[in-house]
Design a protein around this motif. Structure first.
Motif, PDB file in Angstrom:
ATOM      1  N   PHE A 256       0.908  -1.033   0.059  1.00 26.18           N
ATOM      2  CA  PHE A 256      -0.004   0.259   0.109  1.00 26.18           C
ATOM      3  C   PHE A 256       0.784   1.225   0.041  1.00 26.18           C
ATOM      4  O   PHE A 256       0.502   2.167  -0.871  1.00 26.18           O
ATOM      5  N   LEU A 257       1.960   1.205   0.856  1.00 33.99           N
ATOM      6  CA  LEU A 257       2.742   2.440   0.842  1.00 33.99           C
ATOM      7  C   LEU A 257       3.531   2.451  -0.442  1.00 33.99           C
ATOM      8  O   LEU A 257       3.767   3.744  -1.046  1.00 33.99           O
ATOM      9  N   ALA A 258       3.943   1.309  -1.164  1.00 33.58           N
ATOM     10  CA  ALA A 258       4.747   1.572  -2.458  1.00 33.58           C
ATOM     11  C   ALA A 258       3.750   2.298  -3.469  1.00 33.58           C
ATOM     12  O   ALA A 258       4.359   3.138  -4.106  1.00 33.58           O
ATOM     13  N   LEU A 259       2.521   1.885  -3.529  1.00 31.73           N
ATOM     14  CA  LEU A 259       1.596   2.492  -4.499  1.00 31.73           C
ATOM     15  C   LEU A 259       1.195   3.817  -4.231  1.00 31.73           C
ATOM     16  O   LEU A 259       1.428   4.687  -4.926  1.00 31.73           O
ATOM     17  N   VAL A 260       1.221   4.254  -2.952  1.00 29.46           N
ATOM     18  CA  VAL A 260       1.011   5.803  -2.559  1.00 29.46           C
ATOM     19  C   VAL A 260       2.029   6.466  -2.955  1.00 29.46           C
ATOM     20  O   VAL A 260       2.235   7.719  -3.481  1.00 29.46           O
ATOM     21  N   LEU A 261       3.411   6.022  -2.463  1.00 30.77           N
ATOM     22  CA  LEU A 261       4.534   6.883  -2.597  1.00 30.77           C
ATOM     23  C   LEU A 261       4.864   6.879  -4.103  1.00 30.77           C
ATOM     24  O   LEU A 261       5.376   8.023  -4.765  1.00 30.77           O
ATOM     25  N   ASN A 262       4.672   5.854  -4.923  1.00 31.55           N
ATOM     26  CA  ASN A 262       4.978   5.726  -6.308  1.00 31.55           C
ATOM     27  C   ASN A 262       3.930   6.979  -7.020  1.00 31.55           C
ATOM     28  O   ASN A 262       4.451   7.467  -7.962  1.00 31.55           O
ATOM     29  N   LEU A 263       2.908   7.014  -6.668  1.00 31.01           N
ATOM     30  CA  LEU A 263       1.829   7.818  -7.187  1.00 31.01           C
ATOM     31  C   LEU A 263       2.437   9.306  -7.264  1.00 31.01           C
ATOM     32  O   LEU A 263       2.303  10.138  -7.935  1.00 31.01           O
ATOM     33  N   LEU A 264       3.013   9.601  -6.037  1.00 25.09           N
ATOM     34  CA  LEU A 264       3.728  10.857  -5.554  1.00 25.09           C
ATOM     35  C   LEU A 264       4.844  11.247  -6.699  1.00 25.09           C
ATOM     36  O   LEU A 264       4.975  12.221  -6.999  1.00 25.09           O
ATOM     37  N   GLN A 265       5.759  10.060  -6.817  1.00 28.58           N
ATOM     38  CA  GLN A 265       6.668  10.243  -7.632  1.00 28.58           C
ATOM     39  C   GLN A 265       6.436  10.455  -9.139  1.00 28.58           C
ATOM     40  O   GLN A 265       7.125  11.305 -10.044  1.00 28.58           O
ATOM     41  N   ILE A 266       5.405   9.710  -9.582  1.00 32.80           N
ATOM     42  CA  ILE A 266       4.975   9.952 -10.792  1.00 32.80           C
ATOM     43  C   ILE A 266       4.304  11.294 -11.275  1.00 32.80           C
ATOM     44  O   ILE A 266       4.708  11.766 -12.101  1.00 32.80           O
ATOM     45  N   GLN A 267       3.487  11.738 -10.044  1.00 31.73           N
ATOM     46  CA  GLN A 267       3.344  13.295 -10.267  1.00 31.73           C
ATOM     47  C   GLN A 267       4.261  14.216 -10.392  1.00 31.73           C
ATOM     48  O   GLN A 267       4.281  15.097 -11.245  1.00 31.73           O
ATOM     49  N   ARG A 268       5.469  13.950  -9.678  1.00 33.94           N
ATOM     50  CA  ARG A 268       6.685  14.888  -9.720  1.00 33.94           C
ATOM     51  C   ARG A 268       7.673  14.469 -11.059  1.00 33.94           C
ATOM     52  O   ARG A 268       8.765  15.167 -11.210  1.00 33.94           O
ATOM     53  N   ASN A 269       7.433  13.374 -11.606  1.00 29.83           N
ATOM     54  CA  ASN A 269       8.296  12.872 -12.707  1.00 29.83           C
ATOM     55  C   ASN A 269       9.402  12.703 -12.169  1.00 29.83           C
ATOM     56  O   ASN A 269      10.629  12.894 -12.756  1.00 29.83           O
ATOM     57  N   VAL A 270       9.816  11.923 -11.134  1.00 31.24           N
ATOM     58  CA  VAL A 270      10.850  11.470 -10.707  1.00 31.24           C
ATOM     59  C   VAL A 270      11.397   9.946 -11.302  1.00 31.24           C
ATOM     60  O   VAL A 270      12.543   9.735 -11.605  1.00 31.24           O
ATOM     61  N   THR A 271      10.436   9.152 -11.329  1.00 30.00           N
ATOM     62  CA  THR A 271      10.915   7.925 -11.887  1.00 30.00           C
ATOM     63  C   THR A 271      10.419   7.663 -13.541  1.00 30.00           C
ATOM     64  O   THR A 271       9.162   8.359 -13.673  1.00 30.00           O
ATOM     65  N   LEU A 272      10.870   6.698 -14.161  1.00 28.92           N
ATOM     66  CA  LEU A 272      10.473   6.492 -15.562  1.00 28.92           C
ATOM     67  C   LEU A 272      10.551   5.012 -15.665  1.00 28.92           C
ATOM     68  O   LEU A 272      11.655   4.463 -15.733  1.00 28.92           O
ATOM     69  N   PHE A 273       9.452   4.444 -15.970  1.00 29.42           N
ATOM     70  CA  PHE A 273       9.368   2.947 -16.330  1.00 29.42           C
ATOM     71  C   PHE A 273       9.264   2.907 -17.808  1.00 29.42           C
ATOM     72  O   PHE A 273       8.537   3.364 -18.532  1.00 29.42           O
ATOM     73  N   PRO A 274       9.826   1.599 -18.353  1.00 27.64           N
ATOM     74  CA  PRO A 274       9.821   1.426 -19.865  1.00 27.64           C
ATOM     75  C   PRO A 274       8.310   0.894 -20.010  1.00 27.64           C
ATOM     76  O   PRO A 274       7.597   0.517 -19.447  1.00 27.64           O
ATOM     77  N   PRO A 275       7.694   1.466 -21.160  1.00 31.34           N
ATOM     78  CA  PRO A 275       6.295   1.259 -21.359  1.00 31.34           C
ATOM     79  C   PRO A 275       5.956  -0.006 -21.120  1.00 31.34           C
ATOM     80  O   PRO A 275       4.829  -0.341 -21.173  1.00 31.34           O
ATOM     81  N   ASP A 276       6.837  -0.956 -21.697  1.00 27.10           N
ATOM     82  CA  ASP A 276       6.442  -2.422 -21.910  1.00 27.10           C
ATOM     83  C   ASP A 276       6.221  -3.158 -20.172  1.00 27.10           C
ATOM     84  O   ASP A 276       5.607  -4.272 -20.202  1.00 27.10           O
ATOM     85  N   VAL A 277       6.610  -2.396 -19.372  1.00 22.73           N
ATOM     86  CA  VAL A 277       6.286  -2.963 -17.878  1.00 22.73           C
ATOM     87  C   VAL A 277       5.394  -2.256 -17.173  1.00 22.73           C
ATOM     88  O   VAL A 277       4.958  -2.545 -16.213  1.00 22.73           O
ATOM     89  N   ILE A 278       4.880  -1.160 -17.921  1.00 28.12           N
ATOM     90  CA  ILE A 278       3.514  -0.305 -17.151  1.00 28.12           C
ATOM     91  C   ILE A 278       2.444  -1.153 -17.077  1.00 28.12           C
ATOM     92  O   ILE A 278       1.665  -1.388 -18.094  1.00 28.12           O
ATOM     93  N   THR A 279       2.029  -1.789 -15.997  1.00 34.32           N
ATOM     94  CA  THR A 279       1.009  -2.759 -16.189  1.00 34.32           C
ATOM     95  C   THR A 279       0.010  -2.240 -15.059  1.00 34.32           C
ATOM     96  O   THR A 279      -1.384  -2.561 -14.915  1.00 34.32           O
ATOM     97  N   SER A 280       0.165  -1.366 -14.196  1.00 36.17           N
ATOM     98  CA  SER A 280      -0.752  -1.083 -12.745  1.00 36.17           C
ATOM     99  C   SER A 280      -1.516   0.403 -13.140  1.00 36.17           C
ATOM    100  O   SER A 280      -0.911   1.024 -14.017  1.00 36.17           O
TER     101      SER A 280
END
Length: 225
Positions: free
Chosen positions: A41-65
């Protein structure tokens, strides 16, 4: 003599969740599962914050969630959370130093809130440079340890967790599994160890609280028997 031999086996029948059914081993499994889902749960919440700030970038072929995170990140974080949450009380028992500082759920919840707040600050607050950000997060992380832990074992485990987690992150980025935007420390962000340290302290406190609850119920049940 038979009565004395039977006495030590009584507490093993007790547990914090289903006291008349579960054994101590089952309680360990239940605590691990609880810690796993908290970590996910914490990983999903914190990852959402990072995506909003554009801190992490995952390759398109592994973006599944739905949170645009690689599918393996939440399970890995959950597994790490379970290991850390079980390791902290185990280390306390091994060192013979039971953790007694601020042992209540309200304190644990405040620790979680501060940890999420520290992560949120890395996404929302603009610092002059990465050095200033890293120093600020280091101070906040140590402050979190001082406010909610203050144990030598907690600090040592937090430092070890920060080192290992940062090393794993570097290896993953180096092998192209994912990447950080604008890395400034080899392949990762320089402030990541501070986040990992604070995360270790947070999950350690949750694990300690769950373990303390188990010991409390076992002691009460043993006294009744």
């Amino acid at each position: 003599m038979a009565e004395n031999d039977a006495t030590p086996t009584l507490p093993k029948k007790c547990g914090p969740y289903i006291s008349s059914v579960t054994s101590r081993g089952m309680n360990l499994v239940i605590r691990g599962v609880v810690l796993f889902f908290i970590g996910v749960f914490l990983a999903l919440v914190l990852n959402l914050l990072q995506i909003q700030r554009n801190v992490t970038l995952f390759p398109p072929d592994v973006i599944t969630s739905i949170f645009s995170s690689a599918w393996w990140v939440p399970p890995c974080c959950g597994t790490a959370s379970a290991v850390i949450g079980l390791l902290y009380p185990c280390m306390d028992r091994h060192l013979g130093e039971p953790h007694k500082f601020k042992r209540e759920w309200s304190s644990v919840m405040r620790c979680v809130a501060v940890f999420v707040g520290i992560n949120h600050a890395t996404q929302k607050v603009d610092f002059a440079n990465n050095i200033q950000l890293s120093l600020t997060l280091a101070a906040l992380s140590i402050g979190l340890w001082w406010t909610f832990d203050r144990s030598r074992s907690g600090f040592g485990l937090g430092v070890g967790i920060a080192f290992l987690a940062t090393l794993v992150s570097q290896l993953l980025v180096y092998n192209g599994v994912y990447q950080y935007t604008s890395p400034d420390f080899l392949y990762v962000r320089s402030w990541l160890p501070c986040i990992f340290f604070a995360g270790g302290i947070t999950m350690g406190n949750i694990g300690r609280q769950l373990a303390m609850y188990e010991c409390k119920v076992i002691a009460e049940k043993s006294h009744e028997d």
